[in-house]
Design an enzyme around this catalytic site. Structure first.
Site, PDB file in Angstrom:
ATOM      1  N   GLY A 230      -8.908  -3.182   7.640  1.00 48.28           N
ATOM      2  CA  GLY A 230      -8.841  -4.238   8.118  1.00 48.28           C
ATOM      3  C   GLY A 230      -6.732  -4.329   8.473  1.00 48.28           C
ATOM      4  O   GLY A 230      -6.530  -2.914   9.451  1.00 48.28           O
ATOM      5  N   CYS A 231      -5.663  -5.224   7.885  1.00 48.35           N
ATOM      6  CA  CYS A 231      -4.448  -4.964   8.565  1.00 48.35           C
ATOM      7  C   CYS A 231      -4.309  -4.157   8.066  1.00 48.35           C
ATOM      8  O   CYS A 231      -2.759  -3.429   8.562  1.00 48.35           O
ATOM      9  CB  CYS A 231      -4.069  -6.634   7.774  1.00 48.35           C
ATOM     10  SG  CYS A 231      -4.754  -7.658   9.670  1.00 48.35           S
ATOM     11  N   ALA A 232      -4.389  -3.541   6.891  1.00 47.18           N
ATOM     12  CA  ALA A 232      -3.922  -2.281   6.548  1.00 47.18           C
ATOM     13  C   ALA A 232      -3.676  -0.812   6.823  1.00 47.18           C
ATOM     14  O   ALA A 232      -3.642  -0.003   6.369  1.00 47.18           O
ATOM     15  CB  ALA A 232      -4.350  -2.213   4.819  1.00 47.18           C
TER      16      ALA A 232
ATOM     17  N   PHE B 160      -0.923  -4.619   4.815  1.00 47.25           N
ATOM     18  CA  PHE B 160      -1.327  -5.120   3.615  1.00 47.25           C
ATOM     19  C   PHE B 160      -2.404  -5.688   4.186  1.00 47.25           C
ATOM     20  O   PHE B 160      -2.827  -6.087   5.241  1.00 47.25           O
ATOM     21  CB  PHE B 160      -0.457  -6.347   3.004  1.00 47.25           C
ATOM     22  CG  PHE B 160       0.628  -6.120   3.171  1.00 47.25           C
ATOM     23  CD1 PHE B 160       0.761  -5.191   2.032  1.00 47.25           C
ATOM     24  CD2 PHE B 160       1.798  -6.575   3.640  1.00 47.25           C
ATOM     25  CE1 PHE B 160       2.607  -4.352   1.757  1.00 47.25           C
ATOM     26  CE2 PHE B 160       3.095  -6.588   3.091  1.00 47.25           C
ATOM     27  CZ  PHE B 160       3.278  -5.487   1.839  1.00 47.25           C
TER      28      PHE B 160
END
Length: 375
Positions: free
Chosen positions: A137-139, A333
């Site tokens: 994902g965003c990480a 994160f």
């Protein structure tokens, strides 16, 4: 030591404002029992505008997962090459100089990966390593930087191309009506980014150390439910509170390096939402201005998932960069809950690239086809 060079960013041409998002929420869900809460949360995100790969009227329709994934592939192939070319120009390299391509995306699926298509169509060598990352994902933007750093540490003369392609609007699910989903509908945006990590030379962030931290027992706080209609985003209201754990993790990673993570010169962190940045500043005892690049990305783009840290980093470059030897942190994160963290110093190469426009608005595949026909 490997150097993360200036990223290249591209955003789609379709714009939606926060006011339009709120109006849509009211018109689509007038009887929702928590509508006012959702509207208040959307209004407090700080997101003023977002970019979408399709007009909002098309985005709100759901033609099925097959069609949506086909749109993802077509849009990625139309938009990624130009961003890659600009990232290579920033790094003063050619496709033949690249030893590995890391491709990160959580908003569509391709197999073979987009990496194979890039190698076949853009002149990369057939020996180029491929590393697709699809489930962080965003990480994933932070993970891509860290894996590129690892690779260049093992092969000091190697160069790694990173590509982040996120079309979050293609994950819109009209039947997901939880408050967290309504908030997500007003938070996420679309963007494509690319950057090169050079094993030798280059101007940018000289990567010194990297690490990862997983917050235990939080696997279901950010997740996808994969159903017949595609990816259904699940967001727990406890997610912003994870900074109380991740801020100390950042501090602990910096201490063996004899760095005080509260005393660095620049901070490039994932802008998941305003509270993420507020809480991180609180736990690290930092003024809000230290996250100005991440906040600008959030305001102008929304949460663009794995591409956030590249957009924020590009803003640092656009602002003139940092002083030689300035110390900083890059942190992404995402699901897990996972933090991917890199420490680095600003390094100016022997020859700096000329100024290149920080972003382009790339046309849709249909417009590209139209332009070709005219030519």
């Amino acid at each position: 030591m490997a150097t993360l060079c200036r990223p290249a960013i591209a955003v789609p041409e379709h714009v939606i404002t926060m006011e339009e998002t709120v109006e849509l929420a009211r018109s689509l869900h007038p009887d929702h029992p928590q509508l006012e809460l959702a509207v208040r949360l959307i209004s407090n995100t700080g997101v003023r505008t977002r970019r979408l790969v399709q007009p909002i009227e098309t985005t709100l329709q759901h033609p099925g997962f097959t069609t949506r994934n086909a749109v993802y592939e077509a849009e990625a192939k139309a938009r990624v090459p130009e961003v890659v070319r600009r990232a290579l120009a920033h790094a003063e390299l050619t496709p033949r100089d690249i030893d590995m391509i890391v491709y990160v995306s959580c908003t569509g699926f391709m197999m073979p990966s987009m990496t194979a298509w890039l190698i076949n169509t853009m002149g990369f060598g057939s020996q180029t390593r491929q590393l697709p990352i699809a489930q962080l994902g965003c990480a994933a933007g932070g993970a891509a930087i860290n894996r590129a750093h690892d690779f260049c540490s093992a092969y000091p003369q190697a160069n790694v191309l990173i590509v982040a392609c996120e079309f979050c609007s293609l994950c819109y699910q009209p039947t997901d009506l939880a408050v967290g989903n309504l908030l997500s509908n007003g938070l996420f945006g679309d963007a494509v980014a690319a950057a090169v990590v050079r094993g030798e030379g280059g101007t940018g962030v000289r990567l010194e150390r990297n690490g990862s931290h997983l917050v235990p027992e939080t696997e279901d706080w950010i997740s996808y439910a994969v159903r017949d209609t595609g990816f259904h985003f699940m967001l727990d209201k406890r997610v912003p509170g994870t900074m109380s754990v991740l801020a100390p993790a950042m501090r602990e990673m910096a201490e063996p390096h004899d760095w005080d993570v509260s005393g660095l010169d620049f901070y490039i962190v994932h802008a998941g939402g305003p509270r993420i940045l507020d809480d991180l500043g609180h736990y690290l005892d930092l003024p809000a201005d230290m996250f100005r690049y991440s906040r600008a990305t959030l305001t102008e783009r929304g949460n663009i998932a794995s591409a956030v840290i590249f957009d924020a980093l590009d803003r640092l470059f656009e602002d003139g960069g940092a002083e030689q030897g300035a110390r900083g942190v890059i942190a992404g994160f995402g699901p897990g809950i996972t933090a991917e963290i890199a420490l680095g110093t600003w390094s100016v190469g022997a020859a700096e690239s000329g100024q290149i426009e920080r972003e382009v608005i790339l046309p849709t595949p249909a417009l590209l086809a139209s332009s070709d026909a005219v030519g």
